[in-house]
Design a protein around this motif. Structure first.
Motif, PDB file in Angstrom:
ATOM      1  N   PRO A 105       6.662 -70.115 -53.292  1.00  0.00           N
ATOM      2  CA  PRO A 105       7.165 -69.118 -52.342  1.00  0.00           C
ATOM      3  C   PRO A 105       8.353 -68.371 -52.928  1.00  0.00           C
ATOM      4  O   PRO A 105       9.080 -68.911 -53.750  1.00  0.00           O
ATOM      5  N   PHE A 106       8.507 -67.151 -52.481  1.00  0.00           N
ATOM      6  CA  PHE A 106       9.522 -66.265 -53.031  1.00  0.00           C
ATOM      7  C   PHE A 106      10.914 -66.902 -53.054  1.00  0.00           C
ATOM      8  O   PHE A 106      11.594 -66.890 -54.069  1.00  0.00           O
ATOM      9  N   LEU A 107      11.329 -67.477 -51.954  1.00  0.00           N
ATOM     10  CA  LEU A 107      12.681 -68.031 -51.902  1.00  0.00           C
ATOM     11  C   LEU A 107      12.855 -69.181 -52.888  1.00  0.00           C
ATOM     12  O   LEU A 107      13.918 -69.362 -53.458  1.00  0.00           O
ATOM     13  N   ASN A 108      11.775 -69.952 -53.101  1.00  0.00           N
ATOM     14  CA  ASN A 108      11.879 -71.021 -54.083  1.00  0.00           C
ATOM     15  C   ASN A 108      12.030 -70.462 -55.487  1.00  0.00           C
ATOM     16  O   ASN A 108      12.740 -71.013 -56.314  1.00  0.00           O
ATOM     17  N   GLN A 109      11.361 -69.339 -55.729  1.00  0.00           N
ATOM     18  CA  GLN A 109      11.529 -68.692 -57.031  1.00  0.00           C
ATOM     19  C   GLN A 109      12.973 -68.266 -57.232  1.00  0.00           C
ATOM     20  O   GLN A 109      13.537 -68.450 -58.298  1.00  0.00           O
ATOM     21  N   VAL A 110      13.549 -67.710 -56.166  1.00  0.00           N
ATOM     22  CA  VAL A 110      14.940 -67.285 -56.247  1.00  0.00           C
ATOM     23  C   VAL A 110      15.827 -68.490 -56.512  1.00  0.00           C
ATOM     24  O   VAL A 110      16.725 -68.469 -57.345  1.00  0.00           O
ATOM     25  N   PHE A 111      15.539 -69.582 -55.821  1.00  0.00           N
ATOM     26  CA  PHE A 111      16.330 -70.798 -55.940  1.00  0.00           C
ATOM     27  C   PHE A 111      16.288 -71.331 -57.364  1.00  0.00           C
ATOM     28  O   PHE A 111      17.295 -71.794 -57.893  1.00  0.00           O
ATOM     29  N   GLU A 112      15.118 -71.245 -57.975  1.00  0.00           N
ATOM     30  CA  GLU A 112      14.949 -71.773 -59.322  1.00  0.00           C
ATOM     31  C   GLU A 112      15.618 -70.901 -60.374  1.00  0.00           C
ATOM     32  O   GLU A 112      15.947 -71.359 -61.452  1.00  0.00           O
ATOM     33  N   SER A 113      15.758 -69.603 -60.076  1.00  0.00           N
ATOM     34  CA  SER A 113      16.343 -68.740 -61.096  1.00  0.00           C
ATOM     35  C   SER A 113      17.850 -68.640 -60.914  1.00  0.00           C
ATOM     36  O   SER A 113      18.389 -68.952 -59.865  1.00  0.00           O
ATOM     37  N   LYS A 114      18.477 -68.141 -61.968  1.00  0.00           N
ATOM     38  CA  LYS A 114      19.935 -67.955 -61.932  1.00  0.00           C
ATOM     39  C   LYS A 114      20.280 -66.890 -60.906  1.00  0.00           C
ATOM     40  O   LYS A 114      19.499 -65.966 -60.710  1.00  0.00           O
ATOM     41  N   PRO A 115      21.468 -66.972 -60.286  1.00  0.00           N
ATOM     42  CA  PRO A 115      21.843 -65.898 -59.358  1.00  0.00           C
ATOM     43  C   PRO A 115      21.782 -64.553 -60.065  1.00  0.00           C
ATOM     44  O   PRO A 115      22.169 -64.445 -61.229  1.00  0.00           O
ATOM     45  N   ILE A 116      21.303 -63.565 -59.351  1.00  0.00           N
ATOM     46  CA  ILE A 116      21.047 -62.259 -59.960  1.00  0.00           C
ATOM     47  C   ILE A 116      22.293 -61.645 -60.591  1.00  0.00           C
ATOM     48  O   ILE A 116      22.228 -61.048 -61.651  1.00  0.00           O
ATOM     49  N   HIS A 117      23.435 -61.827 -59.958  1.00  0.00           N
ATOM     50  CA  HIS A 117      24.629 -61.169 -60.517  1.00  0.00           C
ATOM     51  C   HIS A 117      25.007 -61.765 -61.869  1.00  0.00           C
ATOM     52  O   HIS A 117      25.478 -61.071 -62.751  1.00  0.00           O
ATOM     53  N   GLU A 118      24.732 -63.047 -62.057  1.00  0.00           N
ATOM     54  CA  GLU A 118      25.008 -63.650 -63.360  1.00  0.00           C
ATOM     55  C   GLU A 118      24.089 -63.082 -64.416  1.00  0.00           C
ATOM     56  O   GLU A 118      24.499 -62.775 -65.531  1.00  0.00           O
ATOM     57  N   ASN A 146      12.202 -71.235 -43.193  1.00  0.00           N
ATOM     58  CA  ASN A 146      11.958 -72.637 -42.926  1.00  0.00           C
ATOM     59  C   ASN A 146      11.138 -73.293 -44.025  1.00  0.00           C
ATOM     60  O   ASN A 146      11.398 -74.432 -44.415  1.00  0.00           O
ATOM     61  N   GLU A 147      10.167 -72.550 -44.525  1.00  0.00           N
ATOM     62  CA  GLU A 147       9.336 -73.074 -45.609  1.00  0.00           C
ATOM     63  C   GLU A 147      10.215 -73.480 -46.777  1.00  0.00           C
ATOM     64  O   GLU A 147      10.009 -74.516 -47.397  1.00  0.00           O
ATOM     65  N   PHE A 148      11.216 -72.613 -47.022  1.00  0.00           N
ATOM     66  CA  PHE A 148      12.106 -72.883 -48.145  1.00  0.00           C
ATOM     67  C   PHE A 148      12.980 -74.105 -47.862  1.00  0.00           C
ATOM     68  O   PHE A 148      13.112 -74.995 -48.701  1.00  0.00           O
ATOM     69  N   ILE A 149      13.553 -74.161 -46.653  1.00  0.00           N
ATOM     70  CA  ILE A 149      14.441 -75.283 -46.338  1.00  0.00           C
ATOM     71  C   ILE A 149      13.679 -76.610 -46.416  1.00  0.00           C
ATOM     72  O   ILE A 149      14.209 -77.615 -46.854  1.00  0.00           O
ATOM     73  N   GLN A 150      12.427 -76.580 -46.011  1.00  0.00           N
ATOM     74  CA  GLN A 150      11.665 -77.827 -46.013  1.00  0.00           C
ATOM     75  C   GLN A 150      11.015 -78.131 -47.355  1.00  0.00           C
ATOM     76  O   GLN A 150      10.399 -79.188 -47.506  1.00  0.00           O
ATOM     77  N   SER A 151      11.151 -77.204 -48.297  1.00  0.00           N
ATOM     78  CA  SER A 151      10.465 -77.420 -49.569  1.00  0.00           C
ATOM     79  C   SER A 151      11.110 -78.554 -50.355  1.00  0.00           C
ATOM     80  O   SER A 151      12.258 -78.940 -50.119  1.00  0.00           O
ATOM     81  N   GLU A 152      10.350 -79.058 -51.280  1.00  0.00           N
ATOM     82  CA  GLU A 152      10.769 -80.182 -52.119  1.00  0.00           C
ATOM     83  C   GLU A 152      12.065 -79.865 -52.863  1.00  0.00           C
ATOM     84  O   GLU A 152      12.960 -80.691 -52.954  1.00  0.00           O
ATOM     85  N   GLU A 153      12.152 -78.601 -53.350  1.00  0.00           N
ATOM     86  CA  GLU A 153      13.300 -78.199 -54.165  1.00  0.00           C
ATOM     87  C   GLU A 153      14.607 -78.222 -53.355  1.00  0.00           C
ATOM     88  O   GLU A 153      15.671 -78.504 -53.889  1.00  0.00           O
ATOM     89  N   ALA A 154      14.499 -77.918 -52.076  1.00  0.00           N
ATOM     90  CA  ALA A 154      15.701 -77.832 -51.256  1.00  0.00           C
ATOM     91  C   ALA A 154      16.103 -79.202 -50.690  1.00  0.00           C
ATOM     92  O   ALA A 154      17.190 -79.381 -50.159  1.00  0.00           O
TER      93      ALA A 154
END
Lengths: 342, 171
Positions: free
Chosen positions: A73-86, A308-316
């Motif tokens: 899911p998109f939010l998990n992709q964001v979570f896995e990558s470095k913050p955009i500003h960095e 919610n999908e993101f909060i409940q995901s394994e990564e989070a």
């Protein structure tokens, strides 16, 4: 007319050698161009094929990779990558003299880059920088930001002597207090000062388990007297340590939701917030549509699902633990569209 | 039709076929370019650019029957671009010529061609297409992407201007 014109034109002499040379050089140039385009296409397909093979191979090997392949899911992709500003900041500093970058969500979603150097330098690089930032954003699917390249603002605003005096006083007081507190066993999280109506005050963050506030206040007042500062009020901020720990854990989750939801136009998100006072941890999402919008309800449900999908995901999981939480979706005009407890 | 099969070959990337096609057209292309810029070097440049563009984009030519028309269209656009780009530049030779007031003869007896040089680009184009290439009004309109009426109007105006010009010269 036609005939005589034709006849006349046909009298124009042809510089045959030059013409032949021009034609063969044109074909030669064209061949090079054709070849380079073909080569590029070939290389890209080649690279894509290699990547694809690797991908398939790793999907067979690793279950995590397979999961990634199925759908991340998109939010998990964001979570896995470095913050955009960095990412942007690293990329730009390789090539340009960049003082800083900034990202703002409100009132407009904007991405700032501040360039140091002369006016000419700024003029010569601003378009390139803009393009590069836009590309980087686009490569992540971020399309909601407007990119602005700026020169630093002149920040040499005059400091008036009065506030300089205040700053010096507070500095001295802070140092003395800090020295003193080191020797004691008071649990102090942070120490600061504030000015209100030109009156100095001390701000203290302490755990809500610390009960000796009166003692601390007295010590500080004594130090203030030594420095002839008169009466200095002490403001205590009682911190619930559990909540603070929770806040710390949730921080990356919240910032991921923030970055991800704000960066894409199709999510139509205006703002993100959170609070754990009162419990439980609550995530607020404000949409860009008013409650009167016919799609508001549906959009709210979709947003809620994504978050919610993101909060409940394994990564989070590591950050969220088993905390109960709540998601609240607001319309643009601050009406609650959806409120769910988990 | 031999030309048609050559165009098809060229489309598939056969260089020899392409070269042969260009060979047939090159003189006409050069003369048209010359009519626009009135000097050898610029005309050569325009032909070069035209052939280059044609070579890299022949794959996109939809109707092989129209190879000549297509090539002409590229030449006209290239020439117009070229003129636009160089509008503010007067080459050295030209300055000298202004000063000495000496006429460089391009060929004998080219009154009409000389007169054509004094026309605006859009009038030049219709005259060249109609009287040099011998195209029909309809074909010209198709090539220039404009209504037939416009082509007719421009053609009439161009002819009238040429007439006035030539008559003055006779006096």
């Amino acid at each position: 007319m036609s005939d005589s014109f034709k006849k006349e034109v046909n009298q124009i002499k042809i510089p045959e050698k030059k013409l032949d040379a021009a034609i063969s050089s044109a074909i030669h140039r064209g061949r090079r161009k054709r070849w380079s385009t073909a080569k590029k296409a070939g290389l890209t397909t080649g690279a894509a094929a290699v990547l694809f093979c690797l991908f398939i191979a790793s999907a067979f090997v690793s279950p995590t990779m397979a999961e990634f392949a199925s759908k991340l899911p998109f939010l998990n992709q964001v979570f896995e990558s470095k913050p955009i500003h960095e990412v942007v900041s690293e990329k730009l500093s390789e090539e340009y003299d960049v003082e800083g970058i900034g990202m703002s969500y409100s009132p407009k979603k904007e991405f700032y880059v501040t360039v140091i150097g002369s006016q000419e330098y700024y003029e010569s690089v601003k378009d390139d920088i803009k393009e590069q930032v836009e590309e980087t954003l686009a490569s992540r699917g971020y399309d909601a930001f407007k990119v602005k390249v700026e020169q630093p603002r002149n920040s040499d605003h005059a400091v008036d002597p009065e506030s300089e005096e205040m700053a010096r006083k507070s500095e001295e007081l802070m140092q003395a207090v800090q020295e003193n507190m080191k020797e004691s066993d008071y649990a102090i999280l942070s120490l600061g000062t504030s000015f209100l109506d030109n009156k100095l005050a001390v701000e203290l963050d302490i755990p809500n388990t610390e009960t000796r506030t009166a003692e601390i206040e007295q010590i500080i007042q004594e130090i203030a007297n030594e420095q002839q500062l008169g009466e200095v009020p002490v403001n205590f901020h009682m911190i619930d340590m559990k909540k603070r720990e929770q806040e710390g854990r949730w921080q990356p989750i919240i910032s991921t939701i923030g970055e991800g939801m704000m960066a894409r136009k199709d999510f139509k998100v205006k703002g993100i917030g959170y609070s754990n006072h009162p419990a439980p941890m609550t995530v607020f999402v404000t949409l860009q549509v008013p409650v009167s919008d016919s799609d508001a309800k549906e959009l709210a449900e979709r947003t809620e699902k994504t978050v919610n999908e993101f909060i409940q995901s394994e990564e989070a999981k590591e950050a969220v633990k088993d905390d109960p939480y709540k998601i609240v979706i607001y319309s643009k005009d601050r009406e609650i569209l959806l409120e769910t407890d988990y | 039709m031999p030309q048609l099969s050559k165009v098809k070959k060229a489309k598939r990337g056969n260089d020899k076929a392409f070269q042969e096609l260009v060979e047939e057209e090159k003189n006409k292309l050069y003369r048209m370019a010359y009519l626009y810029v009135k000097n050898e070097n610029d005309a050569i440049d325009i032909v070069h650019e035209t052939i280059y563009k044609a070579y890299i984009s022949i794959k996109k030519l939809k109707e092989p029957d129209y190879f000549t028309t297509w090539l002409t269209k590229i030449l006209i656009n290239t020439a117009l671009d070229y003129i636009k780009k160089n509008k503010n530049i007067i080459p050295f030779e030209e300055i000298e010529r202004y000063e000495t007031n000496e006429k460089v003869p391009i060929a004998e007896n080219l009154d009409l061609v000389d007169a054509l040089d004094r026309l605006e680009e859009k009038y030049k184009t219709v005259i060249i297409l109609r009287y040099y290439k011998g195209l029909q009004i309809k074909e010209i309109a198709h090539m220039l992407d404009c209504p037939e009426g416009t082509v007719k109007t421009n053609l009439h105006r161009a002819i009238n201007k040429l007439r006035v010009d030539l008559r003055e010269e006779c006096l």
